[in-house]
Scaffold this active site. Structure first.
Site, short mmCIF file in Angstrom:
data_model
loop_
_atom_site.label_atom_id
_atom_site.label_comp_id
_atom_site.label_asym_id
_atom_site.label_seq_id
_atom_site.Cartn_x
_atom_site.Cartn_y
_atom_site.Cartn_z
N CYS A 113 10.67 7.33 49.17
CA CYS A 113 10.34 6.67 50.59
C CYS A 113 9.32 6.00 50.46
CB CYS A 113 11.08 7.04 51.78
SG CYS A 113 10.29 8.74 52.27
N CYS B 101 10.69 -2.35 64.54
CA CYS B 101 10.43 -3.23 63.19
C CYS B 101 9.40 -3.68 63.38
CB CYS B 101 11.49 -4.24 63.54
SG CYS B 101 13.42 -3.63 63.36
N GLU C 146 16.75 23.27 47.00
CA GLU C 146 16.69 22.22 48.29
C GLU C 146 15.97 23.84 49.46
OE1 GLU C 146 16.82 19.77 50.56
OE2 GLU C 146 16.57 20.94 51.98
N TYR D 71 14.81 18.60 45.37
CA TYR D 71 14.14 18.42 47.69
C TYR D 71 16.08 17.35 47.31
CZ TYR D 71 9.75 18.56 46.39
OH TYR D 71 8.75 18.57 45.77
N CYS E 202 16.01 -9.83 67.79
CA CYS E 202 15.94 -8.77 68.81
C CYS E 202 14.97 -9.48 70.12
CB CYS E 202 14.72 -7.29 68.29
SG CYS E 202 14.64 -6.32 69.02
N ASP F 250 13.69 13.60 44.36
CA ASP F 250 13.58 12.68 45.84
C ASP F 250 13.31 13.45 46.97
OD1 ASP F 250 14.42 10.82 47.50
OD2 ASP F 250 16.90 11.81 47.12
N GLN G 219 21.46 8.89 54.11
CA GLN G 219 20.56 8.12 53.66
C GLN G 219 21.05 6.36 54.78
OE1 GLN G 219 17.77 8.09 53.13
NE2 GLN G 219 17.03 8.47 51.38
N CYS H 137 20.21 -3.73 69.77
CA CYS H 137 19.65 -3.33 68.78
C CYS H 137 20.45 -4.11 67.58
CB CYS H 137 19.34 -1.65 68.75
SG CYS H 137 18.48 -1.64 67.14
C1 SAM Z 1 14.62 12.62 50.67
S1 SAM Z 1 15.17 13.74 51.07
C2 SAM Z 1 16.15 14.28 49.98
C3 SAM Z 1 17.56 14.08 50.31
C4 SAM Z 1 18.60 13.88 48.83
N1 SAM Z 1 18.33 13.77 47.74
C5 SAM Z 1 19.40 13.05 49.42
O1 SAM Z 1 20.07 11.82 48.14
O2 SAM Z 1 20.41 13.22 49.97
C6 SAM Z 1 14.40 15.07 50.77
C7 SAM Z 1 14.86 16.34 50.87
O3 SAM Z 1 14.06 17.09 50.44
C8 SAM Z 1 14.13 18.48 51.34
N2 SAM Z 1 12.66 19.15 51.47
C9 SAM Z 1 11.04 19.53 52.58
N3 SAM Z 1 10.41 20.18 51.22
C10 SAM Z 1 10.98 21.17 50.37
C11 SAM Z 1 10.76 22.02 49.45
N4 SAM Z 1 9.46 22.29 49.45
N5 SAM Z 1 11.22 22.24 48.68
C12 SAM Z 1 12.27 22.35 48.62
N6 SAM Z 1 13.49 20.71 49.34
C13 SAM Z 1 12.06 20.65 50.03
C14 SAM Z 1 14.74 17.97 52.76
O4 SAM Z 1 14.80 19.61 53.47
C15 SAM Z 1 15.77 17.21 52.40
O5 SAM Z 1 16.57 17.37 52.07
#
Ligand code: SAM
Length: 484
Positions: A407, A80, A328, A307, A71, A380, A278, A157
């Site tokens: 992450c 980055c 979620e 999540y 870049c 997640d 993602q 980019c």
């Molecule tokens: C890292 S993403 C995971 C998404 C999914 N597992 C995927 O692979 O696409 C985290 C998710 O958790 C949700 N989230 C955040 N805080 C939360 C909570 N307290 N309870 C339930 N969901 C939540 C966010 O809206 C988001 O969609």
């Protein structure tokens, strides 16, 4: 050490953000874009007790591991952090970051394999968010310099696919030939704020985010986009708020189809311009496949996907399991998950709950585990990890297996430390537990390179209740005994 002082030092190692670290007497100097063993002239930017933040001025002895960044605005943009490091070593560094987090935060000596590489080292992102701003020299398109609203202008980019270059050309042409007003942060006025693009199966969903109600010269814009792209949809998104949130709620489709139908890991789904996915398709698919494989799910297993976002992983699990329940907090994401359920005829097997995990998960876990179901819990969470009270509920309900996708290696290590009882609270602080009595043992830790050229790493961890027979990936950390 004093601000603005220029010094010379030798980098001893890399820190957890990929920066070089120099030990200088009592000082620890953090030097972005520097590599171990390099002799470097640097300028002190900030001193906080004995921690120093500095900027490299000249590399006298470049390391063998150093490569030329792809870049042209690499150090200015800040998006980055690792382009100057050979890719193989980026993978090694990420494994070390994960391993160090486990040992320093959770006192766990985890066995961490080499980070799984991304098929594409560059050009891997399926999503682009470009700010467009009125600056001194007219309309500028690029990325915000780290921690600021100052645009670093770009023409391309390297971590974006080639279509990013064409998008920038097309936007510039549209703004220039139609004299389109562009947003200024200082004045809080101007129309065009951002251009956001999603790539799905070779088709682009292009959104112009505006501080107004209508986008002018739409036909001219469509004609320009047609010069550059064969297959695209065009949306306008209205966002009149002056905050840091890019997208407003309202999308209007101006050209092409508003949704793209596609298939991933055996699941059919529709992607819209706002759908969450993602950013690295290849690595995402591999993490999902590995999560399903390693969880050992079959038609007797109940999966609780905490999540769950737009429900992709819940649906993949639902196909294999007796049933899968996603939890979620965001209503729009749950609506997408419900659409997935319908589209894939998973009616009796997939359930999507819209609630905070803190509220819904304990009850759902209790119900399923009390029913004597073989239960796999998928976690997640966002970067902040899992709520402490939720960890206690998990330990109480004891689902047999936990598949944790993270992450943030820091919060992952903390949560695994609590689940495996290597950590305990003392006077409001998390400390090493000298007499652990773990409910869970760590089975495996596997980092994935979802974001090549950046410091970020995605990690897949499996835990099992201690009564099971799985081979453990946990080697005893010095002084904490064998937790196998
Ligand atoms: C890292 S993403 C995971 C998404 C999914 N597992 C995927 O692979 O696409 C985290 C998710 O958790 C949700 N989230 C955040 N805080 C939360 C909570 N307290 N309870 C339930 N969901 C939540 C966010 O809206 C988001 O969609």
């Amino acid at each position: 050490m004093l601000k603005n002082e220029e010094r010379v030092g030798i980098v001893s190692r890399l820190g957890s953000n990929g920066e070089g670290i120099i030990k200088d007497g009592d000082y620890t100097v953090f030097l972005p874009y520097a590599l171990p063993n390099e002799k470097i002239k640097y300028k002190v930017l900030k001193v906080k007790k004995n921690v120093v933040f500095a900027k490299a001025l000249e590399v006298y002895t470049p390391a063998e591991e150093r490569v030329r960044p792809a870049c042209s605005v690499y150090e200015k943009c800040g998006g980055c952090q690792l382009q100057h490091l050979k890719y193989k070593l980026q993978l090694k560094l990420k494994s070390k970051i994960v391993k160090d987090c486990f040992s320093k935060i959770a006192f766990i000596d985890a066995s961490v394999p080499l980070t799984e590489r991304s098929e594409l080292e560059y050009g891997y992102r399926n999503k682009l968010q470009l700010p467009v701003r009125a600056e001194n020299f007219g309309c500028e398109i690029g990325f915000f310099a780290s921690g600021s609203h100052r645009i670093v202008p770009i023409n391309s980019c390297p971590i974006q696919p080639e279509w990013c270059t064409r998008i920038i050309k097309a936007v510039k042409k549209y703004v220039k030939t139609n004299d389109i007003s562009v947003y200024s942060d200082k004045q809080g006025a101007g129309l065009l704020k951002h251009v956001v693009v999603r790539a799905v199966d070779g088709k682009l969903l292009i959104t112009f985010v505006i501080n107004g109600d209508t986008l002018p010269c739409v036909n001219q814009l469509i004609a320009i986009l047609k010069e550059y792209f064969n297959d695209f949809s065009l949306f306008v998104n209205v966002n009149k708020l002056g905050n840091n949130v890019i997208l407003g709620e309202r999308f209007i489709c101006l050209f092409g189809k508003d949704k793209v139908m596609t298939t991933d890991c055996g699941i059919k789904y529709e992607m819209g311009p706002e759908s969450f996915m993602q950013v690295n398709d290849n690595v995402r698919r591999r993490i999902y496949s590995e999560a399903v494989k390693i969880s050992g799910v079959d038609e007797n297993t109940v999966v609780i996907d905490a999540y769950s976002g737009a429900g992709m992983l819940t649906a993949i699990f639902a196909q294999k399991a007796k049933k899968a329940v996603g939890i979620e907090i965001v209503k729009e994401a749950v609506d997408c998950a419900d659409a997935l359920k319908k589209l894939n005829s998973l009616d009796g097997k997939m359930q999507n709950v819209c609630a905070p995990c803190e509220e819904a998960l304990p009850e759902i876990m209790q119900r399923e585990t009390e029913n004597g179901e073989n239960t796999v819990l998928v976690l997640d969470p966002p970067r902040q990890g899992v709520d402490e009270t939720l960890i206690q509920s998990i330990i109480k309900c004891k689902p047999q297996k936990i598949v944790y996708i993270s992450c943030s290696p820091q919060t992952l290590a903390r949560d695994v430390g609590l689940l495996t009882d290597t950590l305990t609270w003392q006077n409001g602080e998390l400390v090493k537990n000298e007499s652990p009595s773990p409910t869970y043992k760590l089975v495996s830790v596997k980092p994935y390179d979802m974001f090549p050229q950046t410091k970020h790493v995605e990690t897949l961890v499996v835990l099992r209740t201690k009564s099971s027979n799985d081979r453990s990936a946990l080697s005893p950390a010095p002084g904490i005994g064998n937790l196998k």
